[in-house]
Design an enzyme around this catalytic site. Structure first.
Site, PDB file in Angstrom:
ATOM      1  N   HIS A   1       0.865  -1.189   0.000  1.00  0.00           N
ATOM      2  CA  HIS A   1       0.000   0.000   0.000  1.00  0.00           C
ATOM      3  C   HIS A   1       0.898   1.234   0.000  1.00  0.00           C
ATOM      4  O   HIS A   1       1.975   1.229   0.597  1.00  0.00           O
ATOM      5  CB  HIS A   1      -0.913  -0.022   1.233  1.00  0.00           C
ATOM      6  CG  HIS A   1      -1.962   1.043   1.165  1.00  0.00           C
ATOM      7  ND1 HIS A   1      -1.691   2.359   1.465  1.00  0.00           N
ATOM      8  CD2 HIS A   1      -3.262   1.004   0.792  1.00  0.00           C
ATOM      9  CE1 HIS A   1      -2.788   3.074   1.283  1.00  0.00           C
ATOM     10  NE2 HIS A   1      -3.765   2.275   0.865  1.00  0.00           N
TER      11      HIS A   1
ATOM     12  N   GLU B   1      -3.967   2.109  -7.320  1.00  0.00           N
ATOM     13  CA  GLU B   1      -4.396   3.207  -6.451  1.00  0.00           C
ATOM     14  C   GLU B   1      -3.471   4.404  -6.662  1.00  0.00           C
ATOM     15  O   GLU B   1      -2.393   4.473  -6.045  1.00  0.00           O
ATOM     16  CB  GLU B   1      -4.288   2.802  -4.970  1.00  0.00           C
ATOM     17  CG  GLU B   1      -5.215   1.717  -4.532  1.00  0.00           C
ATOM     18  CD  GLU B   1      -5.438   1.786  -3.018  1.00  0.00           C
ATOM     19  OE1 GLU B   1      -6.582   1.968  -2.618  1.00  0.00           O
ATOM     20  OE2 GLU B   1      -4.457   1.681  -2.266  1.00  0.00           O
TER      21      GLU B   1
HETATM   22  P1  PGA Z   1      -9.627   6.030   0.313  1.00  0.00           P
HETATM   23  O1  PGA Z   1      -8.432   5.011   0.623  1.00  0.00           O
HETATM   24  O2  PGA Z   1     -10.762   5.242  -0.273  1.00  0.00           O
HETATM   25  O3  PGA Z   1      -9.968   6.636   1.646  1.00  0.00           O
HETATM   26  O4  PGA Z   1      -9.105   7.043  -0.653  1.00  0.00           O
HETATM   27  C1  PGA Z   1      -8.153   3.952  -0.235  1.00  0.00           C
HETATM   28  C2  PGA Z   1      -6.895   3.250   0.192  1.00  0.00           C
HETATM   29  O5  PGA Z   1      -5.953   3.898   0.670  1.00  0.00           O
HETATM   30  O6  PGA Z   1      -6.787   2.012   0.070  1.00  0.00           O
END
Ligand code: PGA
Length: 237
Positions: free
Chosen positions: A95, A163
């Site tokens: 992450h 992401e």
């Molecule tokens: P968020 O976080 O939906 O609050 O933007 C997603 C993540 O960090 O996995």
């Protein structure tokens, strides 16, 4: 169509708050989920996992990270073997918050992914560029996937969560066109490997509806703790 929805609770709740959430909010979320084909995976803090897995055995549970070795002198790490003992079936690795605050490298992330695959836990490898890397996105993604590629060619239970760092917790989401573009880069890099491709970063109902035809599911942060919002996401994708 069936989607994989992964709730990333990060370190947002204390143990007691998380217990209360599971007891008071989760039943209605599960009720909503039962009207769909989607799979929901919740990734709470490690400390929550023994209780959570005993409470709702039918639900899939995930961890937010894992150690890169099975056992040994690694103070503070949590072994994949312990996750396996608890019945954990998914685990996030790489992450952007781990990459940023704990300086995790692509090599370390691939060691974790490999260990998870060995123990038949789905690794959810998170990738994505920062705002400053947008123009070099392709090479950043290529680098982040280089060591994952052979693993995912060998095993078919891997997951990639794209992401973009600039979309996490900001309320800013890539457009349909932009996301389609990046996903095609990822698919091109991954060739004929078998894996699921998720999107994460400020996912809410509207984005879920718009982007869901492009992906196999979503990694959801803040919205996953607001049960009404989570239910809307479940129903809109
Ligand atoms: P968020 O976080 O939906 O609050 O933007 C997603 C993540 O960090 O996995």
């Amino acid at each position: 169509m069936k989607k994989l929805l992964i709730a990333n609770w990060k370190m947002q709740l204390t143990h007691n708050e998380a217990c209360t959430w599971l007891e008071t909010e989760l039943p209605s979320v599960l009720e909503t989920l039962s009207h769909t084909e989607h799979e929901l995976v919740i990734c709470p803090s490690y400390t929550m996992l023994p209780y959570a897995t005993s409470l709702y055995e039918d639900l899939a549970w995930g961890a937010q990270d894992c150690g890169f070795e099975e056992k040994g002198s690694y103070t503070g790490d949590i072994s994949v073997l312990s996750l396996k003992d608890l019945g954990i079936t998914y685990t996030l690795v790489g992450h952007s918050e781990r990459r940023h605050y704990h300086a995790e490298s692509d090599e370390l992330i691939s060691l974790k992914a490999s260990l998870l695959l060995k123990h038949t836990i789905h690794p959810v490898v998170c990738i994505g560029e920062t705002l400053g890397q947008i123009h070099t996105r392709r090479s950043i993604i290529q680098e982040q996937l280089a060591q994952i590629l052979p693993l995912y060619h060998e095993h078919d239970r891997g997951i990639i969560a794209y992401e973009p760092v600039w979309a996490i917790g900001t309320g800013i989401v890539p457009s349909h066109e932009e996301l389609a573009d990046v996903l095609s880069i990822i698919r091109e890099i991954m060739g004929n490997a078998t894996y699921l491709l998720l999107y994460g970063g400020s996912v809410q109902e509207t984005q879920a509806k718009l982007l869901s035809p492009l992906v196999d599911g979503f990694l959801i942060g803040a919205s996953s703790l607001r049960s009404e919002e989570l239910k809307k996401i479940i129903l809109s994708c």
